[in-house]
Design a protein around this motif. Structure first.
Motif, PDB file in Angstrom:
ATOM      1  N   CYS A  88      61.305  22.648  30.973  1.00  0.00           N
ATOM      2  CA  CYS A  88      61.500  23.490  29.776  1.00  0.00           C
ATOM      3  C   CYS A  88      61.373  22.733  28.459  1.00  0.00           C
ATOM      4  CB  CYS A  88      62.842  24.226  29.813  1.00  0.00           C
ATOM      5  SG  CYS A  88      62.977  25.432  31.146  1.00  0.00           S
TER       6      CYS A  88
ATOM      7  N   TYR B 244      66.878  31.110  34.280  1.00  0.00           N
ATOM      8  CA  TYR B 244      67.485  32.137  33.425  1.00  0.00           C
ATOM      9  C   TYR B 244      67.167  33.564  33.886  1.00  0.00           C
ATOM     10  CZ  TYR B 244      62.820  31.104  31.702  1.00  0.00           C
ATOM     11  OH  TYR B 244      61.478  30.817  31.628  1.00  0.00           O
ATOM     12  N   THR B 245      66.357  33.717  34.937  1.00  0.00           N
ATOM     13  CA  THR B 245      66.006  35.050  35.433  1.00  0.00           C
ATOM     14  C   THR B 245      67.231  35.708  36.065  1.00  0.00           C
ATOM     15  OG1 THR B 245      63.730  34.350  35.856  1.00  0.00           O
ATOM     16  CG2 THR B 245      64.483  36.349  36.964  1.00  0.00           C
TER      17      THR B 245
END
Length: 322
Positions: free
Chosen positions: A163, A304-305
């Protein structure tokens, strides 16, 4: 530029190697091209790679083939599979006394298949063959150290699973290989054994580079093993709920042979039609994959899903399949 040194040390801690073996650059393509064009290969030398490798890397080897007369031996992997021995044998059958390099994609980007890199690397080294690993989709995704792979050379993008910002990547070169590898962008000492010779990129974005440190802190606050477990859980969550939907077929192995990335298709429908329907009707972004023997809709959740989002995906697949 001095901010790069603590960053290098922190990345080395995560990678499980010496900081003197890591160069910070802009993406996997740049890292692997550095190796592909820096290796001292000559006409007739053989390189093994696969039809399932990333196109940029295949094109780089094709250019060396055109320019220098090397021989690229491309094998086709029968994936998805949970048979590591079959994959190793496919590489072994292609090896010959003229083979100098084996190019291994750690995780196939098209469907998430994880290859048994260490087994292939050990076999290659037993025959005096060097090993280049494309780790674009595994660094910050599954838990391992680079030395555990047995790679001589390794490249990855930090903007994917770590990320970090777009335009951040990393190159690993085993310490005793550095001096003999030419840099892609040469500086004053192209045969130096200093890993920093691979960082002569010209003007670069320091904010992008320094932000890698924040991404690393985020990753470590979760923990690599916990992050891998979360990512695999997310894939298995929607896989389990679509397994019995009529016409739905899965294209990614389960368990240790994959993690977050999963592929599916619907009988009687082109994969791009399915991907288009998911986006236009449900605003779910996926990618239709039609590459060699892999034909699926690729679904890629991240840490983060939400499960509620995956429930929406499952419902959409069910409706489309009808």
């Amino acid at each position: 530029d001095q901010g790069r040194e603590p960053l290098r040390a922190n990345l080395a801690r995560m990678a499980g190697c010496s900081a003197d073996e890591l160069a910070i650059n802009r993406n996997t393509t740049e890292a692997l091209d550095t190796v592909i064009f820096g290796l001292r290969l000559k006409a007739g030398d053989e390189v093994i790679n696969t039809l399932q490798d990333y196109p940029n890397m295949v094109n780089a080897w094709k250019l060396r083939e055109l320019r220098d007369g090397i021989v690229m031996k491309r094998i086709s992997l029968d994936v998805p599979t949970e048979d590591d021995n079959a994959i190793v044998k496919a590489f072994e059958d292609a090896m010959s006394p003229r083979t100098k390099v084996v190019h291994i994609t750690h995780m196939i980007n098209w469907n998430g298949q994880i290859l048994p890199v260490r087994k292939i690397a050990d076999l290659a080294h037993s025959k005096g063959i060097e090993v280049l690993v494309d780790g674009a989709h595994t660094f910050g995704h599954i838990e391992y150290t680079i030395p555990e792979l047995g790679a001589d050379y390794f490249g990855t993008s930090l903007h994917k699973w770590l990320c970090a910002p777009f335009g951040s990547g990393m190159l690993y070169v085993k310490k005793d290989k550095i001096s003999n590898l030419y840099p892609l962008f040469p500086g004053d000492h192209p045969e130096s054994d200093d890993i920093r010779k691979f960082e002569a990129l010209g003007t670069r974005s320091f904010p992008i580079e320094q932000a890698i440190g924040n991404a690393l802190l985020f990753h470590e606050s979760i923990g690599g093993a916990r992050k891998e477990a979360r990512l695999r859980y997310l894939k298995e969550y929607w896989y389990e709920r679509t397994a019995n939907i009529p016409k739905v077929k899965h294209h990614t192995p389960k368990g240790k042979h994959s993690c977050a990335i999963g592929g599916f298709s619907i009988d009687g429908q082109k994969v791009q039609e399915t991907a288009d329907a998911l986006f236009s009707k449900y605003k779910i972004h996926t990618v239709g994959i039609d590459w060699e023997n892999i034909h699926c809709v690729r679904v890629t959740p991240h840490v983060y899903t939400l499960l509620s989002e995956l429930d929406k995906l499952v419902g959409a697949i069910s409706e489309i399949a009808k």
